[in-house]
Design an enzyme around this catalytic site. Structure first.
Site, mmCIF file in Angstrom:
data_model
loop_
_atom_site.group_PDB
_atom_site.id
_atom_site.type_symbol
_atom_site.label_atom_id
_atom_site.label_comp_id
_atom_site.label_asym_id
_atom_site.label_seq_id
_atom_site.Cartn_x
_atom_site.Cartn_y
_atom_site.Cartn_z
ATOM 1 N N GLN A 1 -15.376 2.728 1.197
ATOM 2 C CA GLN A 1 -14.730 2.084 -0.047
ATOM 3 C C GLN A 1 -14.138 2.943 -0.863
ATOM 4 O OE1 GLN A 1 -16.433 -0.949 -2.127
ATOM 5 N NE2 GLN A 1 -14.750 -1.343 -3.493
ATOM 6 N N SER A 2 -12.871 3.500 -0.850
ATOM 7 C CA SER A 2 -12.174 4.599 -2.114
ATOM 8 C C SER A 2 -11.659 4.252 -3.564
ATOM 9 C CB SER A 2 -11.102 5.204 -1.578
ATOM 10 O OG SER A 2 -10.491 4.669 -2.083
ATOM 11 N N VAL A 3 -11.905 2.757 -3.341
ATOM 12 C CA VAL A 3 -11.257 2.425 -4.866
ATOM 13 C C VAL A 3 -11.875 1.128 -5.484
ATOM 14 C CG1 VAL A 3 -9.221 1.411 -6.716
ATOM 15 C CG2 VAL A 3 -9.179 3.218 -4.716
ATOM 16 N N ASP B 1 0.822 -0.964 0.203
ATOM 17 C CA ASP B 1 -0.037 -0.049 -0.308
ATOM 18 C C ASP B 1 0.696 1.212 -0.193
ATOM 19 O OD1 ASP B 1 -1.785 2.150 0.697
ATOM 20 O OD2 ASP B 1 -3.317 0.869 1.021
ATOM 21 N N ASN C 1 -12.902 -3.259 2.558
ATOM 22 C CA ASN C 1 -14.048 -1.843 2.056
ATOM 23 C C ASN C 1 -14.720 -2.103 1.314
ATOM 24 O OD1 ASN C 1 -12.050 -1.239 4.700
ATOM 25 N ND2 ASN C 1 -11.327 0.125 2.873
ATOM 26 N N HIS D 1 -10.887 -5.467 -3.260
ATOM 27 C CA HIS D 1 -9.606 -5.395 -2.812
ATOM 28 C C HIS D 1 -9.241 -5.732 -1.144
ATOM 29 C CE1 HIS D 1 -10.677 -0.952 -2.029
ATOM 30 N NE2 HIS D 1 -9.749 -0.702 -1.019
ATOM 31 N N ILE D 2 -8.567 -6.536 -0.399
ATOM 32 C CA ILE D 2 -8.272 -7.259 0.596
ATOM 33 C C ILE D 2 -6.800 -6.714 1.251
ATOM 34 C CG2 ILE D 2 -7.448 -9.257 2.307
ATOM 35 C CD1 ILE D 2 -8.749 -10.842 -0.182
ATOM 36 N N HIS D 3 -6.804 -5.703 2.101
ATOM 37 C CA HIS D 3 -5.689 -4.848 2.659
ATOM 38 C C HIS D 3 -5.263 -6.250 3.667
ATOM 39 C CE1 HIS D 3 -6.376 -1.094 1.759
ATOM 40 N NE2 HIS D 3 -8.428 -1.035 1.609
#
Length: 138
Positions: free
Chosen positions: A118-120, A55, A111, A124-126
């Protein structure tokens, strides 16, 4: 924390992303650009189904993302056809966490949507670790 309750403006970014629409008018997401190698990233792992990279704004000493190469906008949009891919993403997350030295534990975060910050709009998994994480997370 910013006034809207999210670190580094993530909540604001999520609200802007939701307003712009999940597919952003058919425009590629930043993650699509990373997959295509038109945007640089520190890649930790790649196979035919997914990509793992650090990230750019880490929230823990170790913070990387696991993304499918096939764009899925949100976890709430998956279906039965995604079962194998989702399992693969989790296995890759666990193996990469091990390779990154996270033997004492880590957190997985997905998210979803505006209220999930969620911004993208590319699933996706953080994976966050390398320190004691607090609870509750929200």
């Amino acid at each position: 924390r910013c006034a809207s309750g999210g670190r580094g403006g993530e909540v604001d970014k999520a609200h802007r992303a939701a307003t712009a629409g999940e597919d952003a008018g058919g425009q590629p997401t930043i993650f699509s650009k990373i997959i295509a190698r038109s945007v640089p990233a520190t890649i930790l792992y790649e196979d035919d189904k997914c990509l793992v990279f650090r990230d750019v704004a880490p929230q823990a000493p170790v913070h990387f993302l696991v993304i499918p190469k096939r764009p899925i906008p949100r976890i709430s949009r998956v279906g039965p056809q995604d079962t194998e891919l989702l399992g693969h993403l989790l296995v890759v997350a666990a193996r990469t966490a091990q390779a990154e030295g996270l033997a004492d534990g880590y957190r997985l975060v997905i998210n979803d949507g505006k209220h999930g910050a969620q911004s993208v709009y590319h699933l996706h998994i953080h994976v966050l670790g390398g320190r004691q994480l607090g609870w509750p997370p929200g």
